[in-house]
Design a protein around this motif. Structure first.
Motif, PDB file in Angstrom:
ATOM      1  N   ILE A  42      40.507  37.192  26.081  1.00 19.01           N
ATOM      2  CA  ILE A  42      41.472  37.954  26.878  1.00 19.01           C
ATOM      3  C   ILE A  42      42.411  38.698  25.934  1.00 19.01           C
ATOM      4  CG2 ILE A  42      43.376  37.844  28.526  1.00 19.01           C
ATOM      5  CD1 ILE A  42      42.069  35.306  29.678  1.00 19.01           C
ATOM      6  N   ALA A  43      42.423  40.017  26.030  1.00 22.10           N
ATOM      7  CA  ALA A  43      43.342  40.850  25.254  1.00 22.10           C
ATOM      8  C   ALA A  43      44.454  41.333  26.178  1.00 22.10           C
ATOM      9  CB  ALA A  43      42.601  42.047  24.655  1.00 22.10           C
ATOM     10  N   ARG A  44      45.677  40.936  25.894  1.00 23.73           N
ATOM     11  CA  ARG A  44      46.824  41.449  26.650  1.00 23.73           C
ATOM     12  C   ARG A  44      47.320  42.704  25.932  1.00 23.73           C
ATOM     13  NH1 ARG A  44      49.815  35.728  28.256  1.00 23.73           N
ATOM     14  NH2 ARG A  44      48.406  35.246  30.000  1.00 23.73           N
ATOM     15  N   ILE A  45      46.949  43.842  26.486  1.00 28.62           N
ATOM     16  CA  ILE A  45      47.169  45.126  25.832  1.00 28.62           C
ATOM     17  C   ILE A  45      48.537  45.686  26.187  1.00 28.62           C
ATOM     18  CG2 ILE A  45      46.325  47.506  25.689  1.00 28.62           C
ATOM     19  CD1 ILE A  45      43.496  46.365  26.284  1.00 28.62           C
ATOM     20  N   PHE A  46      49.306  46.026  25.160  1.00 25.75           N
ATOM     21  CA  PHE A  46      50.594  46.674  25.353  1.00 25.75           C
ATOM     22  C   PHE A  46      50.421  48.191  25.244  1.00 25.75           C
ATOM     23  CE2 PHE A  46      51.805  42.397  24.896  1.00 25.75           C
ATOM     24  CZ  PHE A  46      53.142  42.244  25.253  1.00 25.75           C
ATOM     25  N   ASN A  47      51.457  48.930  25.616  1.00 29.26           N
ATOM     26  CA  ASN A  47      51.376  50.392  25.715  1.00 29.26           C
ATOM     27  C   ASN A  47      50.558  51.010  24.590  1.00 29.26           C
ATOM     28  OD1 ASN A  47      53.913  49.481  27.136  1.00 29.26           O
ATOM     29  ND2 ASN A  47      53.904  51.632  27.741  1.00 29.26           N
ATOM     30  N   THR A  48      49.515  51.720  24.977  1.00 27.74           N
ATOM     31  CA  THR A  48      48.608  52.353  24.017  1.00 27.74           C
ATOM     32  C   THR A  48      48.558  53.844  24.294  1.00 27.74           C
ATOM     33  OG1 THR A  48      47.296  50.320  23.895  1.00 27.74           O
ATOM     34  CG2 THR A  48      46.256  52.336  23.109  1.00 27.74           C
TER      35      THR A  48
ATOM     36  N   ASP B 248      43.519  53.706  17.773  1.00 28.06           N
ATOM     37  CA  ASP B 248      42.648  53.150  16.732  1.00 28.06           C
ATOM     38  C   ASP B 248      43.032  51.712  16.400  1.00 28.06           C
ATOM     39  OD1 ASP B 248      41.505  55.627  16.721  1.00 28.06           O
ATOM     40  OD2 ASP B 248      42.175  56.195  14.706  1.00 28.06           O
ATOM     41  N   ASP B 249      44.325  51.436  16.374  1.00 25.87           N
ATOM     42  CA  ASP B 249      44.777  50.073  16.101  1.00 25.87           C
ATOM     43  C   ASP B 249      44.376  49.124  17.226  1.00 25.87           C
ATOM     44  OD1 ASP B 249      45.963  50.618  13.624  1.00 25.87           O
ATOM     45  OD2 ASP B 249      47.871  51.180  14.543  1.00 25.87           O
ATOM     46  N   LEU B 250      44.508  49.572  18.464  1.00 28.10           N
ATOM     47  CA  LEU B 250      44.117  48.720  19.591  1.00 28.10           C
ATOM     48  C   LEU B 250      42.629  48.391  19.547  1.00 28.10           C
ATOM     49  CD1 LEU B 250      44.716  47.311  22.307  1.00 28.10           C
ATOM     50  CD2 LEU B 250      43.946  49.419  23.388  1.00 28.10           C
ATOM     51  N   VAL B 251      41.799  49.411  19.334  1.00 23.46           N
ATOM     52  CA  VAL B 251      40.349  49.188  19.289  1.00 23.46           C
ATOM     53  C   VAL B 251      39.999  48.192  18.187  1.00 23.46           C
ATOM     54  CG1 VAL B 251      38.140  50.285  18.743  1.00 23.46           C
ATOM     55  CG2 VAL B 251      39.710  51.358  20.373  1.00 23.46           C
ATOM     56  N   GLU B 252      40.658  48.330  17.047  1.00 21.89           N
ATOM     57  CA  GLU B 252      40.449  47.379  15.950  1.00 21.89           C
ATOM     58  C   GLU B 252      40.731  45.956  16.413  1.00 21.89           C
ATOM     59  OE1 GLU B 252      39.451  46.177  12.181  1.00 21.89           O
ATOM     60  OE2 GLU B 252      39.510  48.287  12.771  1.00 21.89           O
ATOM     61  N   GLY B 253      41.843  45.768  17.095  1.00 21.52           N
ATOM     62  CA  GLY B 253      42.196  44.441  17.576  1.00 21.52           C
ATOM     63  C   GLY B 253      41.196  43.905  18.580  1.00 21.52           C
ATOM     64  N   CYS B 254      40.719  44.765  19.474  1.00 25.67           N
ATOM     65  CA  CYS B 254      39.754  44.324  20.491  1.00 25.67           C
ATOM     66  C   CYS B 254      38.444  43.867  19.851  1.00 25.67           C
ATOM     67  CB  CYS B 254      39.481  45.460  21.477  1.00 25.67           C
ATOM     68  SG  CYS B 254      40.828  45.791  22.643  1.00 25.67           S
ATOM     69  N   VAL B 255      37.963  44.608  18.880  1.00 23.66           N
ATOM     70  CA  VAL B 255      36.709  44.235  18.209  1.00 23.66           C
ATOM     71  C   VAL B 255      36.888  42.916  17.460  1.00 23.66           C
ATOM     72  CG1 VAL B 255      35.053  44.892  16.424  1.00 23.66           C
ATOM     73  CG2 VAL B 255      35.855  46.599  18.071  1.00 23.66           C
TER      74      VAL B 255
ATOM     75  N   TYR C  55      22.712  44.166  33.379  1.00 23.02           N
ATOM     76  CA  TYR C  55      22.080  44.722  32.189  1.00 23.02           C
ATOM     77  C   TYR C  55      21.875  43.589  31.186  1.00 23.02           C
ATOM     78  CZ  TYR C  55      23.599  49.186  34.110  1.00 23.02           C
ATOM     79  OH  TYR C  55      23.791  50.260  34.943  1.00 23.02           O
ATOM     80  N   GLU C  56      20.780  43.656  30.464  1.00 24.05           N
ATOM     81  CA  GLU C  56      20.544  42.684  29.402  1.00 24.05           C
ATOM     82  C   GLU C  56      21.427  43.066  28.229  1.00 24.05           C
ATOM     83  OE1 GLU C  56      16.476  42.196  28.382  1.00 24.05           O
ATOM     84  OE2 GLU C  56      15.853  41.669  30.429  1.00 24.05           O
ATOM     85  N   ILE C  57      22.465  42.267  28.014  1.00 26.81           N
ATOM     86  CA  ILE C  57      23.449  42.619  27.008  1.00 26.81           C
ATOM     87  C   ILE C  57      23.880  41.375  26.230  1.00 26.81           C
ATOM     88  CG2 ILE C  57      24.458  44.789  27.808  1.00 26.81           C
ATOM     89  CD1 ILE C  57      25.861  41.498  28.994  1.00 26.81           C
ATOM     90  N   ASP C  58      24.522  41.633  25.077  1.00 29.93           N
ATOM     91  CA  ASP C  58      25.061  40.563  24.249  1.00 29.93           C
ATOM     92  C   ASP C  58      26.573  40.446  24.375  1.00 29.93           C
ATOM     93  OD1 ASP C  58      22.527  39.940  22.635  1.00 29.93           O
ATOM     94  OD2 ASP C  58      22.765  42.085  22.257  1.00 29.93           O
ATOM     95  N   ARG C  59      27.216  41.551  24.729  1.00 27.79           N
ATOM     96  CA  ARG C  59      28.666  41.596  24.847  1.00 27.79           C
ATOM     97  C   ARG C  59      29.052  42.458  26.050  1.00 27.79           C
ATOM     98  NH1 ARG C  59      28.039  38.228  21.458  1.00 27.79           N
ATOM     99  NH2 ARG C  59      28.997  38.072  19.376  1.00 27.79           N
ATOM    100  N   VAL C  60      30.166  42.102  26.686  1.00 23.39           N
ATOM    101  CA  VAL C  60      30.748  42.909  27.756  1.00 23.39           C
ATOM    102  C   VAL C  60      32.233  43.109  27.465  1.00 23.39           C
ATOM    103  CG1 VAL C  60      31.183  43.176  30.223  1.00 23.39           C
ATOM    104  CG2 VAL C  60      29.184  41.869  29.450  1.00 23.39           C
ATOM    105  N   TYR C  61      32.655  44.349  27.346  1.00 21.57           N
ATOM    106  CA  TYR C  61      34.076  44.683  27.306  1.00 21.57           C
ATOM    107  C   TYR C  61      34.439  45.170  28.706  1.00 21.57           C
ATOM    108  CZ  TYR C  61      34.140  44.686  22.135  1.00 21.57           C
ATOM    109  OH  TYR C  61      34.076  44.345  20.801  1.00 21.57           O
ATOM    110  N   ASN C  62      35.268  44.411  29.410  1.00 19.09           N
ATOM    111  CA  ASN C  62      35.605  44.764  30.788  1.00 19.09           C
ATOM    112  C   ASN C  62      36.919  45.539  30.831  1.00 19.09           C
ATOM    113  OD1 ASN C  62      35.309  44.812  33.621  1.00 19.09           O
ATOM    114  ND2 ASN C  62      36.719  43.090  33.799  1.00 19.09           N
TER     115      ASN C  62
END
Length: 336
Positions: free
Chosen positions: A179-185, A227-234, A75-82
């Motif tokens: 790289i986001a190392r995500i803890f229990n969400t 909500d806090d995790l999403v904030e951090g990812c962005v 896909y023609e995209i600017d960002r990829v969240y995998n």
């Protein structure tokens, strides 16, 4: 770029979210749409659900595509969240070979798509890369203590290999990676049969069943509201330079037994706690060191555990009532 409130600012972007119909993915898609972007959610619905993003389908800037991330996509995209991967032990151990392939081949496909279009990629990694840690709390510099042939290795080592791919693409100048190392969400839209502590305890408490605590319950976890995790990812995605892996989570640590007891209180349940043998390779401690995220991203979890659990319990109560599994009744009062 993000503003002082963490909102991405500047031009509207076209963003691909693999695993976009999952628990985390659906909340991320919601946030990105609110920020004014076009969003493509890619999901094979093996663990995600179209119901998670049904409310987003009204937007002309949102597309839901059924696709297996282990198969090439473009896909023609600017960002990829995998985010494409099962995340709970119950889910990823059902088909461990597929779990490993999804994490490795799926990440390679996402990186290849990003490379073709000059897009930036954020890899949703995990605290599981630290295994059963000997260092506490776990900083990004800690290399981990992982059993490469254990029952959890399909996920742990799959995520570690995915991190390696992201870093090699970045070092070769092929794609810019985060790289986001995500803890229990946790939070609303977790699957009822997710199999992790928060969802298990809430469902058992609402049904009046015994809450299953493995081991003595003295093992610790830290729980980050969605909500806090999403904030951090962005914030991490829009940071102007590659930082290496960054822990995202809430550093407030509680025992599994304390979590179970709090959920019993918040649900007003009469459920008792039953202890069972500890599963293989279950980590004894898990808590993120988030100094890097604080310093570089201005990241700070804001939702207290009790507040987040209450919102999650309301969501689960509604879902179970809709399935006819609970009597309809008023919500319990918020505990003081």
């Amino acid at each position: 770029m993000v503003d002082a409130n963490g909102r991405s600012v500047g031009r509207s972007m076209r963003i691909l979210v693999t695993g976009g119909a999952g628990f985390v993915g659906s909340h991320l898609c919601e946030r990105l749409l609110a920020d004014g972007h076009d969003v493509i959610a890619l999901d094979d619905f093996s663990t995600g659900s179209p119901a998670n993003v049904a409310h987003l389908m009204r937007s002309s800037r949102f597309w839901l595509v059924e696709h297996d991330a282990t198969q090439p996509f473009d896909y023609e995209i600017d960002r990829v969240y995998n985010l494409a991967s099962p995340a709970s032990p119950a889910r990823y151990q059902c088909d461990p070979v597929r779990t490993a392939i999804t994490n490795v081949v799926g990440t390679l496909n996402a990186l290849s798509c990003a490379e073709r279009h000059g897009a930036r990629l954020l890899q949703a990694s995990t605290s599981e890369v630290y295994g059963d840690p000997e260092v506490h709390p776990q900083p990004e510099s800690y290399l981990g203590r992982v059993n490469p042939i254990g029952v959890r290795a399909c996920y742990d080592e799959g995520k570690r290999c995915a991190e390696s791919l992201v870093m090699d693409f970045h070092r070769q100048g092929r794609a810019s990676g985060r790289i986001a190392r995500i803890f229990n969400t946790y939070g609303p839209r977790m699957a009822i049969d997710d199999g992790r502590a928060v969802s298990n305890f809430i469902v058992q408490a609402l049904r009046g069943e015994e809450l299953t605590v493995y081991g003595s319950g003295s093992q610790t976890r830290s729980f980050c509201y969605i909500d806090d995790l999403v904030e951090g990812c962005v914030r991490l995605m829009e940071h102007p330079v590659e930082l290496g892996p960054v822990n995202l989570g809430n550093p407030v640590e509680v025992t599994v037994l304390e979590l179970a007891q709090e959920i019993v209180r918040l649900t007003g349940s009469a459920s008792r706690i039953a202890f069972r043998p500890l599963p293989e390779d279950d980590p004894r401690q898990r808590r993120p060191a988030i100094e890097l995220a604080r310093r570089s991203l201005g990241f700070e979890p804001r939702v207290a555990l009790r507040q987040g659990l209450y919102a999650t319990i309301q969501s689960f109560r509604s879902a179970l009532s809709g399935l006819g599994e609970l009597p309809r009744r008023g919500e319990p009062a918020m505990a003081s």
